[in-house]
Design a protein around this motif. Sequence first.
Motif, PDB file in Angstrom:
ATOM      1  N   ASN A  33      57.824  57.715  79.772  1.00  0.00           N
ATOM      2  CA  ASN A  33      58.348  56.520  80.409  1.00  0.00           C
ATOM      3  C   ASN A  33      59.397  57.002  81.418  1.00  0.00           C
ATOM      4  OD1 ASN A  33      56.943  54.844  78.529  1.00  0.00           O
ATOM      5  ND2 ASN A  33      58.596  55.213  77.062  1.00  0.00           N
ATOM      6  N   ARG A  52      56.468  52.080  82.224  1.00  0.00           N
ATOM      7  CA  ARG A  52      55.817  52.774  81.118  1.00  0.00           C
ATOM      8  C   ARG A  52      54.916  53.889  81.621  1.00  0.00           C
ATOM      9  NH1 ARG A  52      53.413  48.906  76.620  1.00  0.00           N
ATOM     10  NH2 ARG A  52      51.882  48.453  78.258  1.00  0.00           N
ATOM     11  N   ARG A  53      54.523  54.756  80.703  1.00  0.00           N
ATOM     12  CA  ARG A  53      53.756  55.954  81.052  1.00  0.00           C
ATOM     13  C   ARG A  53      52.595  55.686  81.990  1.00  0.00           C
ATOM     14  NH1 ARG A  53      55.111  55.999  75.847  1.00  0.00           N
ATOM     15  NH2 ARG A  53      56.022  57.849  74.882  1.00  0.00           N
ATOM     16  N   TYR A  57      53.468  48.520  82.629  1.00  0.00           N
ATOM     17  CA  TYR A  57      54.550  47.644  82.178  1.00  0.00           C
ATOM     18  C   TYR A  57      55.833  48.074  82.846  1.00  0.00           C
ATOM     19  CZ  TYR A  57      58.133  45.714  79.100  1.00  0.00           C
ATOM     20  OH  TYR A  57      59.238  45.080  78.607  1.00  0.00           O
ATOM     21  N   THR A  58      56.578  47.103  83.339  1.00  0.00           N
ATOM     22  CA  THR A  58      57.888  47.369  83.916  1.00  0.00           C
ATOM     23  C   THR A  58      58.905  46.409  83.320  1.00  0.00           C
ATOM     24  OG1 THR A  58      57.450  45.892  85.777  1.00  0.00           O
ATOM     25  CG2 THR A  58      56.966  48.235  86.091  1.00  0.00           C
ATOM     26  N   SER A 100      60.380  59.486  75.937  1.00  0.00           N
ATOM     27  CA  SER A 100      59.150  59.198  75.211  1.00  0.00           C
ATOM     28  C   SER A 100      59.372  58.139  74.144  1.00  0.00           C
ATOM     29  CB  SER A 100      58.626  60.489  74.554  1.00  0.00           C
ATOM     30  OG  SER A 100      58.402  61.483  75.524  1.00  0.00           O
ATOM     31  N   MET A 103      59.066  51.212  73.494  1.00  0.00           N
ATOM     32  CA  MET A 103      59.506  50.342  74.581  1.00  0.00           C
ATOM     33  C   MET A 103      60.717  49.502  74.204  1.00  0.00           C
ATOM     34  SD  MET A 103      57.748  51.375  76.982  1.00  0.00           S
ATOM     35  CE  MET A 103      58.283  50.238  78.250  1.00  0.00           C
ATOM     36  N   VAL A 106      64.028  51.281  75.561  1.00  0.00           N
ATOM     37  CA  VAL A 106      64.078  51.834  76.915  1.00  0.00           C
ATOM     38  C   VAL A 106      65.363  51.518  77.663  1.00  0.00           C
ATOM     39  CG1 VAL A 106      61.588  51.945  77.209  1.00  0.00           C
ATOM     40  CG2 VAL A 106      62.826  49.849  77.830  1.00  0.00           C
TER      41      VAL A 106
END
Length: 125
Positions: A33, A52-53, A57-58, A100, A103, A106
């Motif tokens: 991420n 996200r990786r 998704y933000t 890593s 979520m 984050v």
Amino acid sequence: QVQLVESGGGLVQAGGSLRLSCTFSGRTVSTYNMAWFRQAPGKEREFVAVVRRNGGYTHYADSVKDRFTISRDNVKNSVYLQMNSLKPEDTAVYYCAAGSQVMSAVRSSETYVHWGQGTQVTVSS
């Protein structure tokens, strides 16, 4: 060895735009991420945005929502932060970070394992 290098900072007038870039080397960026944090003088480092990786998704801090856009290019091993409608209160050193974490974590700087050196953004009124 993982390295993150930010670029694109500078001086801009209020209402203007800047695009920050973060180049990731040493491992595959798609493992992580990727986020942007910022730190203003005399203040704690604060979360700005994360992607996200897989880029699907933000998430944004309320203070930048609808003005900033985070994106990533895993082929170029890069992450970007498009900043529009800049305000003087956006003035800070902006840091790129890789982690890593799940979520739900984050927004916490402690969960990121790799950091860049930062790039200064100054917004004049």
